[in-house]
Write an enzyme that holds these catalytic residues in place. Structure first.
Site, PDB file in Angstrom:
ATOM      1  N   HIS A 141      69.460  82.415  13.086  1.00  0.00           N
ATOM      2  CA  HIS A 141      69.658  80.948  12.794  1.00  0.00           C
ATOM      3  C   HIS A 141      70.566  80.520  11.661  1.00  0.00           C
ATOM      4  O   HIS A 141      70.645  79.412  11.289  1.00  0.00           O
ATOM      5  CB  HIS A 141      68.166  80.254  12.638  1.00  0.00           C
ATOM      6  CG  HIS A 141      67.496  80.979  11.335  1.00  0.00           C
ATOM      7  ND1 HIS A 141      67.384  82.193  11.165  1.00  0.00           N
ATOM      8  CD2 HIS A 141      67.252  80.360  10.009  1.00  0.00           C
ATOM      9  CE1 HIS A 141      66.782  82.619   9.929  1.00  0.00           C
ATOM     10  NE2 HIS A 141      66.807  81.404   9.369  1.00  0.00           N
ATOM     11  N   ASP A 142      71.014  81.564  11.075  1.00  0.00           N
ATOM     12  CA  ASP A 142      72.036  81.284   9.867  1.00  0.00           C
ATOM     13  C   ASP A 142      73.291  81.537  10.136  1.00  0.00           C
ATOM     14  O   ASP A 142      74.318  81.358   9.471  1.00  0.00           O
ATOM     15  CB  ASP A 142      71.644  82.119   8.703  1.00  0.00           C
ATOM     16  CG  ASP A 142      70.275  81.703   8.148  1.00  0.00           C
ATOM     17  OD1 ASP A 142      70.013  80.510   8.074  1.00  0.00           O
ATOM     18  OD2 ASP A 142      69.562  82.658   7.542  1.00  0.00           O
ATOM     19  N   GLU A 182      65.509  90.794   5.180  1.00  0.00           N
ATOM     20  CA  GLU A 182      66.624  90.225   5.310  1.00  0.00           C
ATOM     21  C   GLU A 182      67.508  90.709   4.067  1.00  0.00           C
ATOM     22  O   GLU A 182      67.157  89.948   2.931  1.00  0.00           O
ATOM     23  CB  GLU A 182      66.389  88.614   5.355  1.00  0.00           C
ATOM     24  CG  GLU A 182      67.943  87.694   5.662  1.00  0.00           C
ATOM     25  CD  GLU A 182      67.793  86.361   5.168  1.00  0.00           C
ATOM     26  OE1 GLU A 182      68.546  85.662   5.477  1.00  0.00           O
ATOM     27  OE2 GLU A 182      67.167  85.966   4.075  1.00  0.00           O
ATOM     28  N   ASP A 187      62.169  86.935   3.900  1.00  0.00           N
ATOM     29  CA  ASP A 187      63.500  86.170   3.539  1.00  0.00           C
ATOM     30  C   ASP A 187      63.855  86.544   2.473  1.00  0.00           C
ATOM     31  O   ASP A 187      63.369  86.958   1.313  1.00  0.00           O
ATOM     32  CB  ASP A 187      62.684  84.646   3.555  1.00  0.00           C
ATOM     33  CG  ASP A 187      63.861  83.540   3.373  1.00  0.00           C
ATOM     34  OD1 ASP A 187      64.693  83.613   4.558  1.00  0.00           O
ATOM     35  OD2 ASP A 187      64.138  82.977   2.545  1.00  0.00           O
ATOM     36  N   ASP A 213      57.554  85.294   9.558  1.00  0.00           N
ATOM     37  CA  ASP A 213      58.766  84.953   8.472  1.00  0.00           C
ATOM     38  C   ASP A 213      57.827  84.608   7.252  1.00  0.00           C
ATOM     39  O   ASP A 213      57.305  83.902   7.006  1.00  0.00           O
ATOM     40  CB  ASP A 213      59.464  83.727   8.909  1.00  0.00           C
ATOM     41  CG  ASP A 213      61.016  84.039   8.495  1.00  0.00           C
ATOM     42  OD1 ASP A 213      61.251  84.381   7.335  1.00  0.00           O
ATOM     43  OD2 ASP A 213      61.869  83.775   9.288  1.00  0.00           O
TER      44      ASP A 213
HETATM   45  C1  NOJ Z   1      67.453  82.770   4.714  1.00  0.00           C
HETATM   46  C2  NOJ Z   1      67.126  81.839   5.835  1.00  0.00           C
HETATM   47  O1  NOJ Z   1      67.244  82.513   6.821  1.00  0.00           O
HETATM   48  C3  NOJ Z   1      67.895  80.713   5.767  1.00  0.00           C
HETATM   49  O2  NOJ Z   1      67.471  79.926   7.013  1.00  0.00           O
HETATM   50  C4  NOJ Z   1      67.176  79.752   4.604  1.00  0.00           C
HETATM   51  O3  NOJ Z   1      67.960  78.519   4.552  1.00  0.00           O
HETATM   52  C5  NOJ Z   1      67.182  80.505   3.379  1.00  0.00           C
HETATM   53  N1  NOJ Z   1      66.968  82.025   3.170  1.00  0.00           N
HETATM   54  C6  NOJ Z   1      66.392  80.021   2.107  1.00  0.00           C
HETATM   55  O4  NOJ Z   1      65.085  80.373   2.640  1.00  0.00           O
END
Ligand code: NOJ
Length: 530
Positions: free
Chosen positions: A325-326, A264, A201, A99
């Site tokens: 995870h989000d 992402e 990210d 990541d």
């Molecule tokens: C996306 C990530 O997946 C998330 O978990 C994170 O809080 C934000 N970017 C900031 O890096």
């Protein structure tokens, strides 16, 4: 026929390292833990693991606030542990994806420490600093993703710095060539250690409007929505110049053989596909989150698939993600029965699938008592339902205490039913969702139709979605009932009937069916036409 890369035919599995396997009893997962559990990934049959950040970090955002891009946080282990993990993964034929968090660093990163030390420091313009407005307020109306202004005043130097996320996560200025070159070197550092690629990210946020113009107010905003949605991200996201920055990352990745760059990106499809880049010089896989965001209805899913397929640039390889995870877990969004249908959809669609750890157990949303909350977003905007803790709970391995995740106190609670819902128990039950995942993965590996074949939407009628996957002489039909009522659908492409290859219940294999197909409630079938 063009060569098929591993990241095209393969399946990615996301590991959230805090929650996968603890090896030292501190209640947080680590790299040795992941290494000890690689056999689970082999048993499932996936090709690659993507590990969320494990770099040195104050953990304000659980590792998405990086203090050193070329190290391992002691919480997760050492660089030697990392090398051992890569060696073991590679020995088992598994690729390792890291990541990469280039948009922002931690506020404890030495670059930011230097940058904030004076207005004249050579690293001052590695970040985005601006004077306050005459009344002392922030330079513009930009809002942080975790709530509140996206600007943080540095009292000592009298300027604000921009942070798209927490104030502990200052944004780098990617217009600065020195930033680009320093960050490119960090990619090389990991590729030299054998890493097979990166998930980048918030790649679509890396460049912001040069003039820092105010974002327009979102007229649709209401109290139930997160603070960030008060404004429309016209000047903070998806800026045209970001593609040059991504081309730069891609050039570095292309210095090495056979690596993958994944982005992402949360954008509508027509914007998302621009992240393949002109002549495919951008990301190999701009993450496609539509199955996460869309309403779980056959007509909605049918049109999003056709629209996505139609929007792909020539040669652009599709991909599908069901959880991360989000986002609330798939089983929490659609229920346990439909989670099986969703697994079948994910693993039979055209394009690289990404599986989120624990979804293969059907893990759902785990209730987190307020005093156990960890997610900084929850702490900033408490009780509003934005917490990401419920989808980050520990992996459940066996019937021992804490499901074999840790001998200590787990950093987040386990789900209540972990004594039944765990890898060991579910491996004994060949009708479990775990076995369904395994069988789907195996089918995808065995039959080129699924991994690299063509896709044809055949029909969507009521709650049922039917499509075909085909490769050379091979033909398969996938029929999914996306509701809890039985349904019947006519499939003319199966005029002589067919044999069930796989059913979501794992109980109808080898049964013959006719062109007038009857599907049980919440049932999906993969059929080989006669
Ligand atoms: C996306 C990530 O997946 C998330 O978990 C994170 O809080 C934000 N970017 C900031 O890096």
């Amino acid at each position: 026929m063009p060569r098929i890369a591993w990241w095209q035919s393969g399946i990615v599995y996301q590991v959230y390292p805090r929650s996968f396997q603890d090896s030292n009893g501190d209640g947080v997962g680590d790299l040795i833990g992941i290494r000890n559990r690689l056999d689970h990934l082999k048993w499932l049959g996936v090709d690659a693991l993507w590990i969320s950040p494990f770099f040195p970090s104050p953990m304000a955002d659980f590792g998405y606030d990086v203090q050193d891009y070329c190290g391992v946080d002691p919480l997760f282990g050492t660089l030697d542990d990392f090398d051992a993990l890569v060696a073991k993964a590679h020995g088992k034929g598994l690729k390792v994806i890291l990541d990469f968090v280039p948009n922002h660093t931690s506020d404890q990163h030495p670059w930011l420490v230097e940058s904030r030390s004076s207005r004249h420091n050579p690293k001052r313009d590695w970040y985005i600093w601006r004077d306050p407005k005459p009344d002392g307020s922030p330079p513009n109306n930009w809002v942080s993703h975790f709530g509140g202004s996206a600007w943080q005043l540095d009292e000592a130097t009298g300027q604000y710095y921009y942070h798209a996320f927490l104030k502990e996560q200052p944004d780098l200025d990617w217009r600065n060539p020195e930033v680009q070159s320093a960050m490119h070197d960090t990619l090389r550092f990991w590729m030299n250690r054998g890493v097979d690629g990166f998930r980048v990210d918030v790649i679509w946020l890396m460049i912001k409007d040069r003039e820092l113009r105010d974002n327009p107010i979102n007229p649709a905003w209401h109290e139930g929505m997160p603070d960030i949605q008060r404004v429309l991200p016209v000047h903070t996201a998806d800026q045209p110049e970001v593609h040059e920055v991504i081309r730069g990352l891609r050039r570095v990745v292309d210095e090495y053989d056979d690596r993958v760059l994944i982005g992402e990106i949360y954008l509508p499809v027509d914007r998302l596909v621009t992240y393949y880049g002109e002549d495919l010089t951008g990301t190999h896989l701009p993450f496609n989150f539509q199955l996460i965001l869309a309403q779980w209805k056959a007509d909605v899913v049918a049109s999003l698939i056709t629209e996505y397929e139609a929007a792909l640039p020539p040669g652009g390889w599709p991909n599908w993600v069901l959880g991360n995870h989000d986002q609330p877990r798939i089983a929490a969004r659609v229920g346990a029965a439909q989670a099986r249908v969703a697994a079948m959809l994910l693993l039979t669609l055209r394009g690289t699938p990404t599986i989120y750890y624990g979804d293969e157990l059907g893990l759902s949303s785990v209730a987190i008592p307020p005093e156990a909350a960890q997610d900084p977003w929850e702490k900033n905007e408490p009780g509003r339902g934005f917490s990401r803790d419920p989808e980050r709970t520990p992996m459940q391995w066996d019937e021992t205490e804490n499901a074999g995740f840790t001998t200590g106190r787990p950093w987040l609670p386990l789900s209540d039913d972990h004594t039944a819902q765990n890898v060991d128990r579910m491996r004994e039950d060949e009708t479990s969702i775990l076995w369904l995942y395994r069988r789907l993965v195996a089918l995808r590996r065995e039959k080129a139709s699924f991994s690299i074949g063509d896709f044809r939407l055949l029909t969507q009628s009521g709650d049922v979605l039917v499509f075909q996957r085909l490769y050379r002489d091979e033909r398969f039909i996938v029929a999914l009932n996306m509701s809890s009522r039985a349904a019947t659908v006519a499939i003319p492409e199966m005029e002589n009937g067919g044999a069930i290859r796989l059913s979501t219940s794992l109980s109808r294999e080898a049964e013959h069916v006719s062109a007038t197909l009857v599907l049980d409630a919440d049932e999906g079938l993969v059929i080989e036409p006669a």
